[in-house]
Design an enzyme around this catalytic site. Structure first.
Site, PDB file in Angstrom:
ATOM      1  CB  CYS A  37     -23.002  -0.150 -21.781  1.00  0.00           C
ATOM      2  SG  CYS A  37     -22.718  -0.889 -20.672  1.00  0.00           S
ATOM      3  CB  CYS A 106     -26.014  -7.734 -22.209  1.00  0.00           C
ATOM      4  SG  CYS A 106     -25.289  -6.133 -23.005  1.00  0.00           S
TER       5      CYS A 106
END
Lengths: 136, 209
Positions: A37, A106
């Site tokens: 990402c 994350c």
């Protein structure tokens, strides 16, 4: 997608954004990234002589979930010993922020960042062996 | 129409789902009954019928893709049985996937690194430990965050573009020299640079707003 109140709060009012002096002997820096990402996360801890984390700062370039995860971790680790801080699991972070499945990575990134910061600090104080493989 | 794209696998034969006659694994259509076949289990390069290499000829990729896509166009299957319609759809999807990856320098590099055997992205979330790449990424983003003029953004965009061009050259050399580790590292760097370009465009839009 519906994000949790906690997540939005951390995203809109991130705690402990900033940097500390990397060269300083009592500061540990963890720099990690997830290229899938394009996220990059820096997390720093300032540790007192008796092993307590006095301060924590972060700087994250990434999505809201990555920012919220690192913000939350800096809040959590303050006042903890480095060993306690090393026990933070990504699942705790994901649960607290109610991260959707696609954003679990994350929280993994944030766990990795605090572990890297602790390792860096221990490396500086010559106490590296003990928790070297804690991330495994 | 049977078949320009059999080259690589013509010695591997299966039986047609429709007429049970022999058909090459990589063939789109059965040479006997002309029924469309299921997508072959081949890599993206083989699907388009080109060599496995980083330095692809993008013009050739376009031609091969449009030629194959024409053969699979839904209009050609409008009157066919549901099974044929479904298979042609699967073929078209597989072809689109191959095209999307091969024509894009970053996706192609990522795909080729995986294909050649190094698992860069286990489970889709790979944590980079390469500090040089991360420091570069952090510094670029910090710099971008500070800018407040279009001129400065244009300058950063130019620098980033130059970096990307350098990395693409280096990638080409790395793949040509079988340096997969090097290619892997360059691919990661390219991902960050690509992301950076996106951020630059967003900053530009913000400044214009």
């Amino acid at each position: 997608m519906a994000y949790s109140k906690e997540l939005i709060d951390h995203y809109e009012n991130p705690r402990n954004v900033g940097s500390m002096e990397d060269e300083s002997g009592d500061v540990g820096t963890g720099l990690v990234g997830a290229p899938a990402c394009g996220d990059v996360m820096k997390l720093q801890i300032k540790v007192s002589a008796d092993g307590i984390i006095e301060d924590a700062k972060f700087k994250t370039f990434g999505c809201g979930s990555a920012i919220a995860s690192s913000s939350l971790v800096t809040e959590w680790v303050k006042g903890k010993t480095i060993d306690e801080a090393g026990e933070i699991k990504n699942t705790d972070i994901a649960e607290e922020l109610a991260l959707p499945p696609v954003k679990i990575h994350c929280s993994v990134l944030a766990e990795d960042a605090i572990k890297a910061a602790i390792e860096d600090y221990k490396g500086k104080t010559g106490d590296a062996d003990e928790s070297k493989d804690a991330a495994e | 129409m049977n078949d320009a794209n059999v080259k690589a696998k013509e010695n591997t034969v299966k039986s047609c789902w429709s007429c049970k006659g022999p058909v090459a694994v990589a063939a789109l259509f059965c040479p006997t009954c002309e029924a469309v076949q299921a997508p072959a289990p081949v890599n993206h390069f083989e699907r388009l019928g080109i060599d496995v290499t980083y330095d692809v000829n993008t013009g050739a990729i376009d031609r091969l893709y449009f030629d194959l896509q024409r053969q699979l166009h839904p209009d050609r299957f409008a009157t066919k049985a549901p099974k044929e319609k479904a298979l042609s759809q699967q073929q078209a999807t597989a072809l689109n996937d191959a095209y999307e990856v091969l024509k894009d320098p970053l996706k192609r590099a990522d795909y080729l690194v995986h294909l050649l055997g190094i698992d860069v992205l286990p489970e889709g979330c790979n944590l980079v430990k390469d500090q040089a790449i991360l420091i570069e990424a952090m510094e670029m983003r910090e710099k971008l965050m500070m800018v407040d003029s279009m001129k400065a953004i244009t300058e950063i965009q130019r620098e980033t573009k130059a970096e990307i061009d350098d990395v693409l050259c280096a990638l080409s050399l790395a793949f040509a020299g079988d340096d997969i580790r090097g290619a892997c590292q360059l691919t990661t760097r390219l991902k960050y640079l690509d992301k950076m370009m996106g951020e630059v465009r967003q900053s530009r839009a913000r400044l214009l707003a």
